[in-house]
Design an enzyme around this catalytic site. Structure first.
Site, PDB file in Angstrom:
ATOM      1  N   ASN A 232       0.742  -1.149   0.054  1.00  0.00           N
ATOM      2  CA  ASN A 232       0.146  -0.012   0.092  1.00  0.00           C
ATOM      3  C   ASN A 232       0.756   1.241   0.041  1.00  0.00           C
ATOM      4  O   ASN A 232       0.355   2.321  -0.499  1.00  0.00           O
ATOM      5  CB  ASN A 232      -0.993   0.045   1.357  1.00  0.00           C
ATOM      6  CG  ASN A 232      -2.249  -0.973   0.935  1.00  0.00           C
ATOM      7  OD1 ASN A 232      -2.280  -1.290  -0.095  1.00  0.00           O
ATOM      8  ND2 ASN A 232      -3.178  -0.987   1.817  1.00  0.00           N
TER       9      ASN A 232
ATOM     10  N   CYS B 127      -8.163   2.271   3.225  1.00  0.00           N
ATOM     11  CA  CYS B 127      -6.788   1.773   3.252  1.00  0.00           C
ATOM     12  C   CYS B 127      -5.709   2.556   3.111  1.00  0.00           C
ATOM     13  O   CYS B 127      -4.984   2.918   4.127  1.00  0.00           O
ATOM     14  CB  CYS B 127      -6.787   0.429   2.245  1.00  0.00           C
ATOM     15  SG  CYS B 127      -8.124  -0.576   2.505  1.00  0.00           S
TER      16      CYS B 127
HETATM   17  N1  LIG Z   1     -11.829  -2.817   2.368  1.00  0.00           N
HETATM   18  C1  LIG Z   1     -10.835  -3.198   1.680  1.00  0.00           C
HETATM   19  O1  LIG Z   1     -10.921  -2.920   0.409  1.00  0.00           O
HETATM   20  C2  LIG Z   1      -9.857  -4.026   2.377  1.00  0.00           C
HETATM   21  C3  LIG Z   1      -8.763  -4.750   1.538  1.00  0.00           C
HETATM   22  C4  LIG Z   1      -7.830  -5.329   2.171  1.00  0.00           C
HETATM   23  C5  LIG Z   1      -7.550  -5.383   3.549  1.00  0.00           C
HETATM   24  N2  LIG Z   1      -8.381  -4.509   4.317  1.00  0.00           N
HETATM   25  C6  LIG Z   1      -8.292  -4.395   5.509  1.00  0.00           C
HETATM   26  O2  LIG Z   1      -9.179  -5.461   6.356  1.00  0.00           O
HETATM   27  C7  LIG Z   1      -9.713  -5.021   7.535  1.00  0.00           C
HETATM   28  C8  LIG Z   1     -11.306  -4.934   7.456  1.00  0.00           C
HETATM   29  O3  LIG Z   1     -11.446  -3.675   6.548  1.00  0.00           O
HETATM   30  P1  LIG Z   1     -12.934  -3.337   5.988  1.00  0.00           P
HETATM   31  O4  LIG Z   1     -12.801  -2.527   4.954  1.00  0.00           O
HETATM   32  O5  LIG Z   1     -13.618  -4.681   5.705  1.00  0.00           O
HETATM   33  O6  LIG Z   1     -13.630  -2.861   7.325  1.00  0.00           O
HETATM   34  P2  LIG Z   1     -15.109  -2.814   7.801  1.00  0.00           P
HETATM   35  O7  LIG Z   1     -15.214  -1.719   8.797  1.00  0.00           O
HETATM   36  O8  LIG Z   1     -16.087  -2.567   6.449  1.00  0.00           O
HETATM   37  O9  LIG Z   1     -15.525  -4.054   8.446  1.00  0.00           O
HETATM   38  C9  LIG Z   1     -15.173  -4.317   9.789  1.00  0.00           C
HETATM   39  C10 LIG Z   1     -16.652  -5.209  10.360  1.00  0.00           C
HETATM   40  O10 LIG Z   1     -15.717  -5.906  11.666  1.00  0.00           O
HETATM   41  C11 LIG Z   1     -16.637  -5.851  12.670  1.00  0.00           C
HETATM   42  N3  LIG Z   1     -16.367  -6.022  13.917  1.00  0.00           N
HETATM   43  C12 LIG Z   1     -15.776  -5.062  14.804  1.00  0.00           C
HETATM   44  N4  LIG Z   1     -15.445  -5.529  15.874  1.00  0.00           N
HETATM   45  C13 LIG Z   1     -15.647  -6.857  15.652  1.00  0.00           C
HETATM   46  C14 LIG Z   1     -15.370  -7.953  16.762  1.00  0.00           C
HETATM   47  N5  LIG Z   1     -14.896  -7.748  17.755  1.00  0.00           N
HETATM   48  N6  LIG Z   1     -15.960  -8.914  16.386  1.00  0.00           N
HETATM   49  C15 LIG Z   1     -16.681  -9.220  15.204  1.00  0.00           C
HETATM   50  N7  LIG Z   1     -16.883  -8.130  14.233  1.00  0.00           N
HETATM   51  C16 LIG Z   1     -16.387  -6.963  14.611  1.00  0.00           C
HETATM   52  C17 LIG Z   1     -17.427  -4.357  12.389  1.00  0.00           C
HETATM   53  O11 LIG Z   1     -18.874  -4.484  12.896  1.00  0.00           O
HETATM   54  C18 LIG Z   1     -17.417  -4.348  10.808  1.00  0.00           C
HETATM   55  O12 LIG Z   1     -18.626  -5.006  10.178  1.00  0.00           O
HETATM   56  C19 LIG Z   1      -8.970  -3.643   7.841  1.00  0.00           C
HETATM   57  O13 LIG Z   1      -7.747  -3.940   8.388  1.00  0.00           O
HETATM   58  C20 LIG Z   1      -8.451  -2.997   6.329  1.00  0.00           C
HETATM   59  O14 LIG Z   1      -7.266  -2.374   6.420  1.00  0.00           O
HETATM   60  C21 LIG Z   1      -9.673  -4.035   3.753  1.00  0.00           C
HETATM   61  O1  LIG Z   2      -4.083   6.026 -10.547  1.00  0.00           O
HETATM   62  C1  LIG Z   2      -4.662   5.988  -9.718  1.00  0.00           C
HETATM   63  C2  LIG Z   2      -5.225   4.925  -9.044  1.00  0.00           C
HETATM   64  C3  LIG Z   2      -6.020   5.003  -7.926  1.00  0.00           C
HETATM   65  N1  LIG Z   2      -6.117   6.373  -7.525  1.00  0.00           N
HETATM   66  C4  LIG Z   2      -7.151   6.551  -6.169  1.00  0.00           C
HETATM   67  O2  LIG Z   2      -6.422   5.720  -5.212  1.00  0.00           O
HETATM   68  C5  LIG Z   2      -7.410   5.585  -4.190  1.00  0.00           C
HETATM   69  C6  LIG Z   2      -7.345   3.941  -3.853  1.00  0.00           C
HETATM   70  O3  LIG Z   2      -7.659   3.137  -4.974  1.00  0.00           O
HETATM   71  P1  LIG Z   2      -7.711   1.628  -4.790  1.00  0.00           P
HETATM   72  O4  LIG Z   2      -6.269   1.190  -4.507  1.00  0.00           O
HETATM   73  O5  LIG Z   2      -8.130   1.082  -6.310  1.00  0.00           O
HETATM   74  O6  LIG Z   2      -8.837   1.142  -3.897  1.00  0.00           O
HETATM   75  P2  LIG Z   2      -8.745   0.457  -2.353  1.00  0.00           P
HETATM   76  O7  LIG Z   2     -10.018  -0.617  -2.669  1.00  0.00           O
HETATM   77  O8  LIG Z   2      -8.490   1.307  -1.614  1.00  0.00           O
HETATM   78  O9  LIG Z   2      -7.494  -0.759  -2.567  1.00  0.00           O
HETATM   79  C7  LIG Z   2      -6.054  -0.485  -1.988  1.00  0.00           C
HETATM   80  O10 LIG Z   2      -6.383  -0.676  -0.652  1.00  0.00           O
HETATM   81  C8  LIG Z   2      -6.755  -1.958  -0.290  1.00  0.00           C
HETATM   82  C9  LIG Z   2      -6.945  -2.292   1.051  1.00  0.00           C
HETATM   83  O11 LIG Z   2      -5.589  -2.392   1.824  1.00  0.00           O
HETATM   84  C10 LIG Z   2      -5.987  -3.159  -0.901  1.00  0.00           C
HETATM   85  O12 LIG Z   2      -6.099  -4.449  -0.561  1.00  0.00           O
HETATM   86  C11 LIG Z   2      -5.542  -2.778  -2.380  1.00  0.00           C
HETATM   87  O13 LIG Z   2      -4.780  -3.730  -2.779  1.00  0.00           O
HETATM   88  C12 LIG Z   2      -5.105  -1.376  -2.582  1.00  0.00           C
HETATM   89  O14 LIG Z   2      -5.319  -1.180  -4.072  1.00  0.00           O
HETATM   90  C13 LIG Z   2      -8.943   5.806  -4.617  1.00  0.00           C
HETATM   91  O15 LIG Z   2      -9.247   6.929  -4.068  1.00  0.00           O
HETATM   92  C14 LIG Z   2      -8.305   6.177  -6.168  1.00  0.00           C
HETATM   93  O16 LIG Z   2      -9.261   7.385  -6.820  1.00  0.00           O
HETATM   94  C15 LIG Z   2      -5.678   7.499  -8.051  1.00  0.00           C
HETATM   95  O17 LIG Z   2      -5.803   8.618  -7.519  1.00  0.00           O
HETATM   96  N2  LIG Z   2      -4.947   7.152  -9.174  1.00  0.00           N
END
Ligand SMILES: NC(=O)c1ccc[n+]([C@@H]2O[C@H](COP(=O)([O-])OP(=O)(O)OC[C@H]3O[C@@H](n4cnc5c(N)ncnc54)[C@H](O)[C@@H]3O)[C@@H](O)[C@H]2O)c1
Ligand SMILES: O=c1ccn([C@@H]2O[C@H](COP(=O)(O)OP(=O)(O)O[C@H]3O[C@H](CO)[C@@H](O)[C@H](O)[C@H]3O)[C@@H](O)[C@H]2O)c(=O)[nH]1
Length: 444
Positions: free
Chosen positions: A219, A271
């Site tokens: 990231n 993120c």
């Molecule tokens: N959103 C993404 O695209 C993404 C991608 C990769 C990694 N992550 C990571 O994954 C993690 C979750 O992110 P998210 O976007 O899904 O968050 P989110 O806020 O959408 O979901 C988290 C969930 O956990 C629940 N929760 C909180 N405390 C709890 C507990 N004690 N027991 C059971 N459930 C509980 C909440 O109610 C919520 O539904 C973070 O660490 C984030 O950085 C997110």
């Molecule tokens: O060329 C680019 C590409 C993206 N963005 C911006 O960057 C942000 C993040 O975009 P993206 O990374 O596609 O979205 P996420 O769903 O937040 O995914 C990131 O964060 C996740 C949570 O950690 C990881 O799992 C992914 O691999 C990582 O791409 C957004 O606001 C986009 O608009 C730009 O400004 N320019």
């Protein structure tokens, strides 16, 4: 295929993981402390927008393989493998990650683990967390050494979450130091991800800290790439050059590549912003803060894009927002998501509102979340009603419907034909030919 899986925390990550694993044929129990979320998921009603996920959720429920609960006792009893997917947001007033949800989940689950199982961390955590949680597990789990921890960071992107979960670029497995436990954890993870491994997805085993660092450094790299091109945009503006041409020309160099080189309003979401800050905070605790001081600059370049957008809009309106109407297109932090966490679009809209502008926002999917996050803004239910009477239109999230807008349609309802393209998503020639004053970040 014998394993029964639980997914603890069913937000953007967990709900996707649960539905995808059920689709692969596993029996899956999702657990969340949010009862409303559990009720909605159980009814096949996805509590957030993610393309292609709701059909998978419904298919899983209909098959009987996917269920949801709020009972830790039920999850502990059910699961052979427990995926930890709770949130790790930024702490208020600090750069560091708030680990209270991760700690709370492990504290609730561990004392109930009576039979052999694998706890698999997927949440994004500061390096050192897995080692500490392994200690908690060893201390609290009645199963003792038969309850093993692995760390398996997740790389999915919102908007492509299903595709990324079923067809990941790579799978990283952080394993315990003790050889027997490591071999067991690797074997179980290879079974759980057998479909992906058969398709040739690289499987990388590492120790806990390396696996945690892969995630945050990925990231950090992505954020750096975006801020790099946005820094070039600042220079392009000063030199009357065009950053979109510059970015295109750079992209043909395979060593650089064109992905994440899109100049504009910069990165937001749940993120990248909080992950680079938590990474800096953790490096500081480890005495390695100098290694990551560049991330402070990455963060600042990113924040400056939002300020620049507000400045451009003010300039476009002759120096003040007072008494002026601004139509904002986009509220989500990126297209194909309803997520407004640290959304550049909403941030810009709120800032203009605070400076006296009358701001009306439209987003195809993020209206509910945007209203909740910024109740003082006005909201419209279509592109045309958001820009009706506007003295300037701001395109801040590049949804397909916005990229394909007809300048003629908008011209009929706005007060002035003035548009700021915050995502370099429109064709300047098309808009200028239709009589619009078109401006964008980083280009003439
Ligand atoms: N959103 C993404 O695209 C993404 C991608 C990769 C990694 N992550 C990571 O994954 C993690 C979750 O992110 P998210 O976007 O899904 O968050 P989110 O806020 O959408 O979901 C988290 C969930 O956990 C629940 N929760 C909180 N405390 C709890 C507990 N004690 N027991 C059971 N459930 C509980 C909440 O109610 C919520 O539904 C973070 O660490 C984030 O950085 C997110
Ligand atoms: O060329 C680019 C590409 C993206 N963005 C911006 O960057 C942000 C993040 O975009 P993206 O990374 O596609 O979205 P996420 O769903 O937040 O995914 C990131 O964060 C996740 C949570 O950690 C990881 O799992 C992914 O691999 C990582 O791409 C957004 O606001 C986009 O608009 C730009 O400004 N320019």
């Amino acid at each position: 295929m014998a394993h029964r899986l639980t997914v603890i925390g069913t937000g953007y990550l967990g709900a996707t993981h649960a539905a995808c694993m059920a689709d692969l044929g596993f029996e899956v129990l999702g657990l969340d402390v949010d009862e409303e979320k559990v009720a909605r998921l159980s009814a096949g009603d996805l509590p957030f927008y993610e393309p292609g996920l709701e059909p998978l959720l419904r298919r899983g429920l209909a098959s009987g393989r996917l269920r949801f609960t709020s009972s830790y006792a039920e999850a502990a009893e059910f699961g052979d493998v427990h995926f930890l997917c709770v949130g790790t947001p930024q702490k208020a007033g600090e750069y560091a990650a708030d680990l209270s949800y991760v700690n709370g989940a492990v504290d609730a689950l561990a004392p109930l683990l009576r039979r052999p199982c694998l706890l698999v961390g997927k949440s994004t955590v500061p390096v050192g967390t897995a080692e500490r949680l392994a200690g908690t597990l060893a201390r609290l789990a009645p199963a003792g050494g038969d309850a093993v921890l692995a760390w398996n960071p997740e790389f999915l992107r919102e908007g492509f979450a299903v595709q990324d979960t079923l067809h990941p670029d790579r799978i990283v497995a952080g394993l315990p130091a003790e050889q027997g436990a490591a071999e067991h954890a690797e074997k179980v993870l290879r079974e759980v991800y057998a479909t992906m491994l058969a398709a040739g997805v690289p499987f990388i085993t590492a120790d806990y800290p390396t696996s945690e660092l892969v995630k945050v450094s990925a990231n950090a790299f992505l954020a750096t790439k975006i801020s790099f091109i946005n820094a070039m945009a600042e220079v392009c503006e000063a030199a009357h050059a065009d950053v979109t041409k510059l970015s295109e020309a750079l992209s043909y160099d395979d060593r650089i590549g064109g992905r994440f080189l899109g100049p504009g309003l910069g990165f937001g979401g749940g993120c990248l912003p909080k992950d680079i800050r938590a990474f800096m905070a953790r490096a500081g605790e480890l005495g390695a803060d100098q290694a990551l001081t560049f991330l402070r600059e990455v963060d600042e370049i990113n924040i400056r894009r939002r300020i620049r957008m507000v400045d451009l809009a003010r300039q476009q309106l002759g120096g003040s927002f007072i008494g002026r109407t601004v139509g904002v297109l986009g509220a989500a932090f990126k297209p194909d998501s309803d997520d407004v966490r640290d959304s550049p679009a909403l941030d810009v809209a709120a800032s203009i509102r605070a400076q006296g502008g009358k701001v009306t926002v439209y987003d195809p999917q993020a209206m509910r979340n945007a209203r909740r996050a910024q109740p003082s803004l006005d909201f419209a239910d279509s592109t045309l009603s958001a820009v009706r009477g506007a003295h300037v239109v701001l395109l801040l999230t590049e949804w397909k419907v916005f990229r394909e807008m007809d300048p003629g349609d908008l011209a009929e309802v706005v007060a002035e034909r003035s548009i700021l393209d915050g995502r370099n998503a429109l064709d300047p020639e098309l808009w200028r030919a239709a009589g619009w004053n078109y401006r964008a970040l980083g280009r003439p």
